[in-house]
Structure formats: C-alpha cells, structure tokens
Write a protein that holds these residues in place. Structure first.
Motif: not given
Length: 558
Positions: A381-388, A416-420, A423-429, A536-544
């Motif tokens: 399943c192709p997934i893409t990061l959601d910049i918002n 409103p969807d941005r993690f403030d 350091a996380q990001v979810l995908c659009r799908e 469900l939305y794929p997501g990631f958390y990253l350290d520096p």
C-alpha cells in the motif's frame, strides 16, 4: 367428661417459671405452686427467697415439699389434656418442634425471642394470658433461636454496635462495647433495609442487563446460524457451478483434442494414400526404364526414353505435414495455477465481521497470513507523509516519502492537525477494512514506527500525545540498539538484531498489526491483536539526526 374437664383446667396448672404444666408440684406459704426443680433453681441463684409470681419475700428459705394431691392431678392432666388438639398437628421432619412437648412433638405456632423458645398452640397460651409474658416478642417459627443468643453471655442480642458492625446483647453493650455507638436492632434494620434496597436495585439492574445480553447472544447465535447457512448455501452453489464448469471445460477440451486428432488422421490418411499412388507409379516407371535399358533396339530406346525420363513434381505429397505430438503446456500451466489458487482458498480463515447496529454477523473468507516477502508485497500500500501534521523540527523530502529530524526549524504554516511538541508526523492515507503492507528504511539511534487513530492528540507538552503512549496508537520503537513495542503505556522489549528495513503488515478486519525485520528473510518482531474500530494512519517519531524513508515497492520486488 372428666377428661374434658381436666383438659379445660390444664392452663390453671402451669408453672409461671418454665411456662409448662407443673412437674413435681410444690406449694409455698403464699399459696402459689411451681415445679420443684424450677423453684429450687430459682432460689439457688438468688440471695433472697421470693415468690416468682407474686414477689412475696420470705425471711428464711421455706422447706419445699411435694404437693401429693396436686401431683396426682397433674399426672392425669398430662395423660389427657396434653394430647394434640384437633387443630394442632404433629411436627413433620421439616417443621419446627415445640420445645415443651413431651413424647410426640407438636408443630410450633410461634417462637419467643424473649424466652428464646418455641411453643405449640397449647404451650403458647400463657403468653396471651399471663401479664408478665404478654410483653414478650413473638415471631413466626424459628429453628435458629440459638444463633440469636450472645455466645459469651447467653443473652438475647437486642442491640447493634455500629462501631464494630455486629449484633450484641445488653451485657456486651456495658462491657467490651462500652462507649461504642449502639442502636436498637429495629433502628439499624431500617438503615440496612435502605442499603439492601439499593443493592437489590443494582442487582435487578445488572440482572436485566445480563438477561438482555443473554437474549441478544441467543438472537446473535440464531442469526449466526442463518448467516452460516446462507454462506454454506452460497459456497455450495459456487463450488457446484465451478465443478460443473471444470467438467464442462474438460469435456470441451477432450472433444477439441479428439476433433483435432480426427482432422490430423484424415490428413495423414490422405497423404498416405497419395504416397502409395506415387510409390506405385514410380515402381512402374522403374520397371519400364529397366526394361528399356536392356533393349538392343537403339531406335526404340531413343524414341521411348524422353517421355519416361520426365518425372512428376515430387513436392506436393512431401509438403503435407501431420502433427505427431499434441502439446498442452499452456493448458497444463493454467490448470496448475488454478489448482494452486484453489489450494490457497481451502486454507483461508473464516473471519466474522459484525456490522454496526444489531444486524446479524457476517462471515467472510480471508486468505491465510502471508509467509514470504513476495506474498506480503501483494498487499503493498503506497503511503505518503502528511505535511500538515509534521512537527516543525521535521523536514520532508523525496516527494514526502522521507522525513528527517534536523537541528533547524521548518517554516510550516499553522494547522490544527500539526504536532506542536513531539517530533511526529502522520501519513495522509487512512487504512481500514483491508490488508496493507509497507516498508521503511531507518537511520539513527531513536525512532518510532506505528499507526494511530485520527483522534490522537496533537497539542500539549505531555508524552500522552506520543505514539504508543495512549489507547489510540501502536508502535515499534528503536532505542539504544534495542527494539520494543508500545501501546497504552504498556511496553514489551524484543531481543533481536537490528535491521534498518522494517516491514509493517496491517490486517484491519482481523485486528492484527505486525512488525517485521526485513533482510533476506522476514522475521516477525511483534504482532498486536486488537479490535480496530476506526481508520488507522501510519506515523513516525524521530529524535535529532534520525531519518525514515518510505520504500517504493511493487509486487515484483525482492
């Protein structure tokens, strides 16, 4: 007649101490009569000697002698008057027996909580007639009167100690329970009755709820049976049609092969017939030319040779070809593929799906869990990061397929969807109702790979917004050369070598989320089993200085 008169006088000859008919009667100076034993025990326990009935006090203890006349009368009364009255019945095995009946026991009419004894109709009469007994508390027959006595003082328990939550007698109230909060039993019963009513109400509520649930379960079972019958009927129909189709295809293919065989045979027979004619003609010419070669007539030889040397075209019959081998490689390949697909279908699992509302459960066949990477890639399943949704510490690149945690802030617009904070990001799908597989390449020392419901909190400085730190997300974490999985603050450590490529397999209908280490083999790291209720939305958390790249895959990749 005399017996009837004696029976009527029975109540006149009752000991006011034991409340039973006089036994070994003695009469004291005041004129009252008592049982010898009852009066002796009464005076032995007291320092003054008084009549238990009229309370007349004697200076010295009177000598007790049996009243002979009264004793004879009592013997006759016991033989006649104490027989069961027509309205009374002997006690059955389940009845409470009278404590004062001798011989055959009469069924109890009332129990006395003051005397702590049970009485039949005959022996109960003094409680209605004697003034000293009228204030006694009578209750329905009770076979457990001994339990109502204080074990220590053998007194009736008439009070309730609220401090110790126990029933006590008056002596207990003045000794070990002195200073405690005490109330009458009836008062405490009132309060406890309210508590009982509340408990009963709760029991009735739970009972109604569970009976409703049981009713629903029975209804669900019936609906399930109907659903299974429908599924079985449908599958029987489909497989019967498939079998008929296979048999029909087999028949048609056999007919075509036979038709082809017939055509080739007819062609071969025509070629053989032509060859036989040509052979016969050639043999004839061979004989003629042989005879001509032996003739001595030169003129005849020269005149005859030219026509005989002209032979017919030899390519016509030789150009005909007949198929000797019938090849069915393509057919066998197709049938082999069909056989494998049918074998796979036979290994599928039955998956019950409960739709919204109170409808019957739906049963569906689902393919078995993939085993090889090739099988997993069928569900790519192709997934893409959601910049918002991206935190400003994260930088997206490669057409939003790669995320890197850098030291500089990215100027993202407010959303409103941005993690403030994290350091996380979810995908659009949004992934729901199907099977999905994707892979990522990881670089760095700390990161999280997971999925989350859309309702995952994005704002605030609390760690409850993080993947795996709530009941709305699941994740695999790589930290300090060690894997672990997280959900709802529960952590499970995994001991396995590190692999930079991670495969994520989601079987949403089955409620299964699996993480794999991908190299030359697929190694299962952990599988979550959960009943998913939302997309469900794929997501990631990253350290520096960490990055994650979503791999572009096709079913042919290896």
């Amino acid at each position: 007649m005399a017996e009837a008169q004696l029976c009527g006088l029975k109540d006149e000859f009752t000991c006011s101490v034991c409340l039973d008919t006089l036994t070994d009667p003695v009469t004291i100076p005041c004129g009252h009569s008592f049982c010898l034993k009852c009066l002796t025990d009464c005076w032995d326990q007291s320092q003054e000697y008084s009549c238990p009935q009229c309370r007349h006090t004697f200076t010295t203890r009177p000598e007790l002698n049996r009243n002979t006349l009264l004793n004879e009368v009592m013997k006759k009364i016991k033989k006649t008057a104490l027989r069961p009255q027509p309205s009374q019945k002997y006690a059955s095995p389940g009845d409470v027996e009278c404590d004062f009946c001798t011989g055959m026991k009469i069924r109890v009419l009332k129990s006395c909580l003051t005397c702590m004894a049970s009485y039949c109709q005959t022996h109960l009469q003094p409680h209605y007639e004697v003034a000293a007994l009228k204030h006694h508390k009578l209750v329905d027959p009770d076979r457990n009167l001994k339990e109502k006595l204080c074990a220590k003082h053998q007194k009736s328990m008439e009070m309730f100690c609220k401090t110790d939550e126990t029933c006590i007698c008056l002596m207990c109230g003045m000794t070990e329970h002195d200073g405690h909060e005490k109330v009458e039993l009836e008062t405490e019963r009132g309060g406890k009755q309210k508590q009982l009513e509340v408990t009963l109400s709760e029991i009735r509520r739970r009972l109604g709820k569970k009976e409703m649930k049981l009713k629903e379960m029975r209804k669900t079972i019936e609906q399930m049976k109907l659903s299974v019958e429908r599924v079985m009927e449908e599958h029987d129909k489909n497989f019967t049609a498939l079998i008929q189709c296979i048999e029909e295809a087999n028949k048609k293919l056999a007919e075509k092969i036979r038709e082809q065989e017939k055509r080739e045979m007819e062609k071969a027979e025509g070629v053989m017939e032509q060859l036989e004619k040509e052979i016969e003609e050639l043999k004839r010419r061979e004989v003629e030319l042989k005879e001509l070669s032996e003739t001595k007539d030169h003129l005849h030889f020269l005149q005859t040779l030219s026509p005989h040397c002209v032979l017919p075209d030899d390519e016509d019959s030789l150009s005909f070809t007949v198929t000797a081998n019938f090849s069915s490689d393509d057919l066998l390949k197709e049938l082999s593929g069909l056989k494998k697909r049918l074998e796979k279908i036979s290994q599928w699992d039955i998956l019950p799906l409960t739709p919204s509302g109170r409808e019957a459960p739906i049963f569906t066949l689902r393919p078995p869990e993939p085993q090889s990477r090739e099988e997993f890639l069928q569900y790519f399943c192709p997934i893409t990061l959601d910049i918002n949704t991206a935190h400003r510490d994260l930088h997206l690149s490669e057409r939003n397929k790669k995320v890197t945690c850098e030291g500089t802030k990215t100027e993202y617009s407010d959303h409103p969807d941005r993690f403030d904070h994290l350091a996380q990001v979810l995908c659009r799908e949004s992934l729901t109702g199907t099977r999905c597989y994707w892979e990522v390449e990881c670089s760095g020392h700390f990161m999280k790979i997971g999925v989350a419901y859309k309702g995952l909190n994005r704002k605030g400085r609390g760690w409850e917004c993080g993947l795996g730190n709530n009941n709305k997300s699941w994740c695999l974490q790589w930290s300090l050369s060690q894997y672990s999985v997280h959900h709802n603050y529960k952590e499970t450590v995994i001991s396995t070598p590190y692999s930079p490529r991670i495969g994520v397999y989601l079987d949403w209908p089955a409620g299964s989320l699996s993480f794999y280490s991908v190299s030359h083999t697929m190694t299962l790291l952990h599988r979550f089993n959960n009943s998913f209720t939302e997309p469900l939305y794929p997501g990631f958390y990253l350290d520096p200085h960490c990055s994650v790249t979503i791999s572009h895959l096709t079913p042919g990749d290896h």
